[in-house]
Design a protein around this motif. Structure first.
Motif, PDB file in Angstrom:
ATOM      1  N   HIS A   1       1.123  -1.429   0.208  1.00 39.20           N
ATOM      2  CA  HIS A   1      -0.149   0.339   0.083  1.00 39.20           C
ATOM      3  C   HIS A   1       0.993   1.138   0.082  1.00 39.20           C
ATOM      4  O   HIS A   1       1.823   0.848   0.790  1.00 39.20           O
ATOM      5  N   GLY A   2       0.359   2.076  -0.174  1.00 39.54           N
ATOM      6  CA  GLY A   2       0.848   3.316  -0.601  1.00 39.54           C
ATOM      7  C   GLY A   2      -0.019   4.335  -0.219  1.00 39.54           C
ATOM      8  O   GLY A   2      -1.096   4.915   0.143  1.00 39.54           O
ATOM      9  N   SER A   3       0.466   5.198   0.707  1.00 42.59           N
ATOM     10  CA  SER A   3      -0.094   6.302   2.200  1.00 42.59           C
ATOM     11  C   SER A   3       0.693   7.805   1.500  1.00 42.59           C
ATOM     12  O   SER A   3       1.616   8.546   1.520  1.00 42.59           O
ATOM     13  N   CYS A   4      -0.267   8.830   1.207  1.00 37.10           N
ATOM     14  CA  CYS A   4      -0.096  10.033   0.311  1.00 37.10           C
ATOM     15  C   CYS A   4      -0.139  11.158   1.440  1.00 37.10           C
ATOM     16  O   CYS A   4      -1.976  11.079   1.056  1.00 37.10           O
ATOM     17  N   TRP A   5       0.163  11.619   1.809  1.00 33.16           N
ATOM     18  CA  TRP A   5      -0.396  12.596   3.625  1.00 33.16           C
ATOM     19  C   TRP A   5      -0.130  13.886   2.226  1.00 33.16           C
ATOM     20  O   TRP A   5       0.783  14.520   2.389  1.00 33.16           O
ATOM     21  N   ILE A   6      -1.392  14.579   2.315  1.00 35.14           N
ATOM     22  CA  ILE A   6      -1.185  16.283   1.546  1.00 35.14           C
ATOM     23  C   ILE A   6      -1.523  17.110   2.492  1.00 35.14           C
ATOM     24  O   ILE A   6      -3.390  16.710   2.947  1.00 35.14           O
ATOM     25  N   ALA A   7      -1.078  18.370   2.542  1.00 37.52           N
ATOM     26  CA  ALA A   7      -1.513  19.580   3.328  1.00 37.52           C
ATOM     27  C   ALA A   7      -2.407  20.246   2.364  1.00 37.52           C
ATOM     28  O   ALA A   7      -1.761  20.519   1.881  1.00 37.52           O
ATOM     29  N   LEU A   8      -3.929  20.552   3.248  1.00 38.22           N
ATOM     30  CA  LEU A   8      -4.219  21.694   3.457  1.00 38.22           C
ATOM     31  C   LEU A   8      -4.132  22.496   3.721  1.00 38.22           C
ATOM     32  O   LEU A   8      -5.492  23.616   3.384  1.00 38.22           O
ATOM     33  N   GLU A   9      -3.106  23.109   4.346  1.00 37.44           N
ATOM     34  CA  GLU A   9      -3.005  24.209   5.013  1.00 37.44           C
ATOM     35  C   GLU A   9      -1.430  24.289   5.461  1.00 37.44           C
ATOM     36  O   GLU A   9      -0.619  23.016   5.889  1.00 37.44           O
ATOM     37  N   PRO A  10      -0.482  25.217   5.804  1.00 39.89           N
ATOM     38  CA  PRO A  10       0.708  25.105   6.412  1.00 39.89           C
ATOM     39  C   PRO A  10       1.092  24.032   7.761  1.00 39.89           C
ATOM     40  O   PRO A  10       0.213  24.376   8.664  1.00 39.89           O
ATOM     41  N   VAL A  11       1.829  23.067   7.822  1.00 43.53           N
ATOM     42  CA  VAL A  11       1.574  22.139   9.043  1.00 43.53           C
ATOM     43  C   VAL A  11       3.203  22.121   9.645  1.00 43.53           C
ATOM     44  O   VAL A  11       4.470  22.370   9.197  1.00 43.53           O
ATOM     45  N   ASP A  12       3.107  22.655  11.187  1.00 39.87           N
ATOM     46  CA  ASP A  12       4.902  22.704  11.282  1.00 39.87           C
ATOM     47  C   ASP A  12       4.376  22.512  12.731  1.00 39.87           C
ATOM     48  O   ASP A  12       3.621  21.513  13.497  1.00 39.87           O
ATOM     49  N   LEU A  13       5.856  22.524  13.786  1.00 41.11           N
ATOM     50  CA  LEU A  13       5.502  22.249  14.851  1.00 41.11           C
ATOM     51  C   LEU A  13       4.254  22.567  16.467  1.00 41.11           C
ATOM     52  O   LEU A  13       4.175  21.297  17.116  1.00 41.11           O
ATOM     53  N   SER A  14       4.517  23.517  16.008  1.00 42.37           N
ATOM     54  CA  SER A  14       3.233  23.961  16.828  1.00 42.37           C
ATOM     55  C   SER A  14       2.119  24.056  16.737  1.00 42.37           C
ATOM     56  O   SER A  14       1.190  23.632  17.828  1.00 42.37           O
ATOM     57  N   ASN A  15       1.474  23.312  15.150  1.00 48.35           N
ATOM     58  CA  ASN A  15      -0.079  22.696  15.337  1.00 48.35           C
ATOM     59  C   ASN A  15      -0.179  21.784  15.041  1.00 48.35           C
ATOM     60  O   ASN A  15      -1.529  21.208  14.294  1.00 48.35           O
ATOM     61  N   GLY A  16       0.807  20.797  14.880  1.00 49.69           N
ATOM     62  CA  GLY A  16       0.380  19.196  15.140  1.00 49.69           C
ATOM     63  C   GLY A  16       1.314  18.597  13.746  1.00 49.69           C
ATOM     64  O   GLY A  16       0.917  18.153  13.046  1.00 49.69           O
ATOM     65  N   CYS A  17       2.301  19.049  12.945  1.00 44.04           N
ATOM     66  CA  CYS A  17       2.930  18.747  11.319  1.00 44.04           C
ATOM     67  C   CYS A  17       3.046  16.592  12.262  1.00 44.04           C
ATOM     68  O   CYS A  17       3.131  17.013  13.351  1.00 44.04           O
ATOM     69  N   LEU A  18       3.044  15.994  11.127  1.00 41.58           N
ATOM     70  CA  LEU A  18       3.517  14.395  10.711  1.00 41.58           C
ATOM     71  C   LEU A  18       5.020  14.478  11.315  1.00 41.58           C
ATOM     72  O   LEU A  18       5.698  15.236  11.026  1.00 41.58           O
ATOM     73  N   ARG A  19       5.232  13.807  11.987  1.00 42.21           N
ATOM     74  CA  ARG A  19       6.615  13.538  13.339  1.00 42.21           C
ATOM     75  C   ARG A  19       6.638  11.523  12.688  1.00 42.21           C
ATOM     76  O   ARG A  19       6.055  10.953  12.834  1.00 42.21           O
ATOM     77  N   LEU A  20       7.860  11.435  12.427  1.00 45.48           N
ATOM     78  CA  LEU A  20       7.979   9.767  11.298  1.00 45.48           C
ATOM     79  C   LEU A  20       9.426   9.664  12.161  1.00 45.48           C
ATOM     80  O   LEU A  20      10.504   9.960  12.189  1.00 45.48           O
ATOM     81  N   VAL A  21       9.910   7.662  12.103  1.00 46.39           N
ATOM     82  CA  VAL A  21      10.539   7.361  12.331  1.00 46.39           C
ATOM     83  C   VAL A  21      11.497   6.728  11.257  1.00 46.39           C
ATOM     84  O   VAL A  21      10.984   5.957  11.011  1.00 46.39           O
ATOM     85  N   PRO A  22      12.509   7.568  10.398  1.00 42.73           N
ATOM     86  CA  PRO A  22      12.622   7.194  10.141  1.00 42.73           C
ATOM     87  C   PRO A  22      14.267   5.734   9.864  1.00 42.73           C
ATOM     88  O   PRO A  22      14.373   5.457  10.754  1.00 42.73           O
ATOM     89  N   GLY A  23      13.469   4.367   8.480  1.00 40.17           N
ATOM     90  CA  GLY A  23      14.511   3.427   9.084  1.00 40.17           C
ATOM     91  C   GLY A  23      13.457   2.596   9.481  1.00 40.17           C
ATOM     92  O   GLY A  23      13.645   1.225   9.896  1.00 40.17           O
TER      93      GLY A  23
END
Length: 267
Positions: free
Chosen positions: A148-170
């Motif tokens: 499966h492929g998951s493509c998450w698209i921002a509909l407004e600016p997302v950053d550290l203060s309003n809850g942007c995604l966090r990932l663990v590389p690898g």
């Protein structure tokens, strides 16, 4: 007709290698401003009418909030919205991404739009999509859903203060972790003793940008502590040759032989 975006879509030249090595990559300008506005307007309409769509108002804190501010997620599992088919699923660069990273014959598992209201948007805990889709370790469909492929698209600016995604590389190279349902969590999550030590990276995005990730990727989003909303949506797709094994041949085509399909007429 599909919407033609204005800004140049920027897909990393080494995106396939990034997906293999890190488990994710970022794409700039997947959706243009016209398409973004059309999608936002349609989401507002769906929240207002509700009928035939799936709205999630669940909150961990137990409060009930009316209106748009109380909506955590909006789903259109049966593709009732012609506007979303035109401006979201079949937007020019969305189709480009699907062809390149999923294939010429692509089915749609679905789409969800996720909101974090200003100041009250709750966190989404650490999880792996593959576990939420196939929770039994002996589920025979798991190996197919890894495509499966998951493509998450921002509909407004997302950053550290309003809850942007966090990932663990690898993290996609590791095991599928058994998740735990805590009392103060909106859904099952990776055990906190494991997630607490994870080396996470934040993925801020501008409006129309996207992040594409592997189904085993560890990811979460923190609460929205800002005075701004945070809207984004994810398109989950699967190559046709994996759909039968995953038990998803009921899901409609987005692409057939590389060509965009008409909006499906489901239940």
């Amino acid at each position: 007709m599909p919407v033609t975006t204005v800004a140049t879509c920027i897909i990393p030249d080494n995106a396939e290698q990034l997906l293999e090595d890190r488990g994710y990559f970022v794409i700039r300008n997947v959706l243009g401003q016209e398409a973004v506005q059309s999608v936002r307007t349609e989401i507002d309409r769906i929240i207002a009418v509700e009928d035939g769509f799936q709205l999630d108002r669940n909150r961990v804190d137990g409060t009930v909030r009316g209106g748009a501010a109380g909506v955590r997620a909006v789903r259109d599992r049966f593709f009732r919205s012609a506007a979303l088919w035109e401006h979201w699923f079949t937007a020019e660069h969305v189709v480009e991404v699907q062809r390149r990273f999923v294939g010429e014959n692509v089915r749609l598992q679905g789409t969800s739009f996720f909101a974090k209201a200003a100041g009250i948007g709750e966190p989404t805990p650490w999880h792996q999509d593959i576990w939420l889709w196939a929770r039994d370790p002996v589920d025979p469909t798991r190996r197919y859903k890894l495509r499966h492929g998951s493509c998450w698209i921002a509909l407004e600016p997302v950053d550290l203060s309003n809850g942007c995604l966090r990932l663990v590389p690898g993290s996609h190279k590791g095991a599928i972790v058994e998740h735990v349902q805590y009392d103060d969590s909106v859904h099952p999550e990776i055990p906190r003793e494991l997630a607490g030590g994870a080396a996470a990276v934040a993925v801020p995005l501008d409006t129309g940008d996207a992040v594409f990730w592997h189904p085993k990727m560890w990811h979460m989003s923190p609460p929205n502590t800002s005075d701004r909303t945070r809207w984004g949506g994810v398109i989950v797709s699967i190559p046709d040759n994996m759909a039968e094994g995953a038990g998803q041949t009921d899901r409609p085509y987005l692409l057939k032989d590389g060509k965009v399909c008409a909006r499906p007429q489901l239940g």
